[in-house]
Design an enzyme around this catalytic site. Structure first.
Site, PDB file in Angstrom:
ATOM      1  CB  SER A 130      -0.894   0.020   1.244  1.00  0.00           C
ATOM      2  OG  SER A 130      -1.508   1.281   1.411  1.00  0.00           O
ATOM      3  CE1 TYR A 143      -4.289  -1.884   4.962  1.00  0.00           C
ATOM      4  CE2 TYR A 143      -3.441   0.274   4.314  1.00  0.00           C
ATOM      5  CZ  TYR A 143      -3.938  -0.975   3.974  1.00  0.00           C
ATOM      6  OH  TYR A 143      -4.080  -1.318   2.660  1.00  0.00           O
ATOM      7  CB  ALA A 144       0.810   3.118   8.092  1.00  0.00           C
ATOM      8  CB  SER A 146       0.484  -4.231   8.854  1.00  0.00           C
ATOM      9  OG  SER A 146      -0.445  -3.615   7.971  1.00  0.00           O
ATOM     10  CE  LYS A 147      -1.592  -3.727   3.148  1.00  0.00           C
ATOM     11  NZ  LYS A 147      -1.710  -4.980   2.359  1.00  0.00           N
ATOM     12  CB  ILE A 175      -7.334   0.748  -5.428  1.00  0.00           C
ATOM     13  CG1 ILE A 175      -5.824   0.782  -5.702  1.00  0.00           C
ATOM     14  CG2 ILE A 175      -8.050  -0.141  -6.442  1.00  0.00           C
ATOM     15  CD1 ILE A 175      -5.429   1.205  -7.103  1.00  0.00           C
ATOM     16  CB  THR A 177     -11.462  -1.412  -2.920  1.00  0.00           C
ATOM     17  OG1 THR A 177     -10.761  -0.702  -1.886  1.00  0.00           O
ATOM     18  CG2 THR A 177     -10.502  -1.738  -4.059  1.00  0.00           C
TER      19      THR A 177
END
Length: 242
Positions: A130, A143-144, A146-147, A175, A177
């Site tokens: 990401s 999230y950041a 983990s990516k 994206i 989604t």
């Protein structure tokens, strides 16, 4: 016929990946925590990546099942992810741990399990990262992180495996989604503004990710190894005036 395994296959990017690889002649195994009759895989397998990463009995059971169901594999795409938002003062340890097990430990364990099958056919692993591995915003701590770690894992696996299996990553920006829409709480005005600040004047499409994944899986990209390919419509080059 080449075989591919895609995690998170029911999501927007997962569905696009499944369509693209099927059209390219692959047999698609799709993993997802949900069941659905509406999927794009040749075979949908209901599977809990979090349990696989945290429960030894579940993991051992599925390792045996995978050996029976998927004896041959050419490409593994670690696409499944969770996005649990929270600032530091409200971040729950359970949410942090769940994010890490799904977004990081799961890809590691699946890569480890399918290594022999992938090595036998000079296959490849593609991790879906990401833009948050490089550029992030408030409340995306788990999230950041983990990516960012997933990109680190990509590079480390490429070095460790040398020429046995190619390992690369794709890091998309925005994206279109359900996950993106959830992050904006359905705010269409904010989404319109997001489109405008991309130099290409649009948000990415799931098909954009699938096209790049097909390229990385192809023999033509055999010298690309340990790479993190940015797919961001130019937004990482923007310094926006207030």
């Amino acid at each position: 016929m080449k075989k591919i395994l895609i995690t998170g296959v029911l999501g927007g990017i997962g569905s696009a990946l499944a369509i693209a690889f099927r059209e390219a002649g692959y047999y698609v195994y799709g993993l997802d925590i949900q069941e659905s009759e509406h999927h794009q895989a040749d075979r949908l397998i209901q599977f809990d990546l979090h349990a696989f990463s945290t429960n030894e009995d579940y993991r051992n059971e599925w390792k045996h099942t995978f050996n029976v169901l998927i004896p041959e594999l050419h490409v593994l795409i670690n696409n499944a992810a969770v996005q649990m938002l929270g600032s530091l003062d409200e971040l729950k340890l359970d949410d942090w741990n769940h994010t890490m097990t799904v977004n990081l430990t799961g890809p590691l364990l699946l890569s480890q399990h399918f290594l022999e099958q992938l090595e036998d056919v000079h296959g490849s692993i593609i991790n879906i990262g990401s833009i948050h591995q490089q550029l992030t915003k408030r409340r995306f701590i788990s999230y950041a992180t983990s990516k960012s770690a997933l990109i680190g894992l990509t590079r480390a696996l490429a070095v460790d495996l040398e020429g046995r299996v190619r390992v690369n990553a794709i890091s998309p920006a925005a994206i279109e989604t359900d996950m993106l829409l959830a992050g904006f709480d359905g705010n269409q005005g904010a989404l319109d503004e997001l489109r405008k600040i991309h130099p290409v004047q649009r948000i990415g499409r799931p098909q954009d990710v699938a096209t790049m994944a097909l390229f990385l899986a192809s023999e033509n990209s055999g010298f690309i190894h340990g790479a993190n390919l940015s797919l961001d419509g130019g937004i990482s080059s923007v310094l926006k005036d207030l």
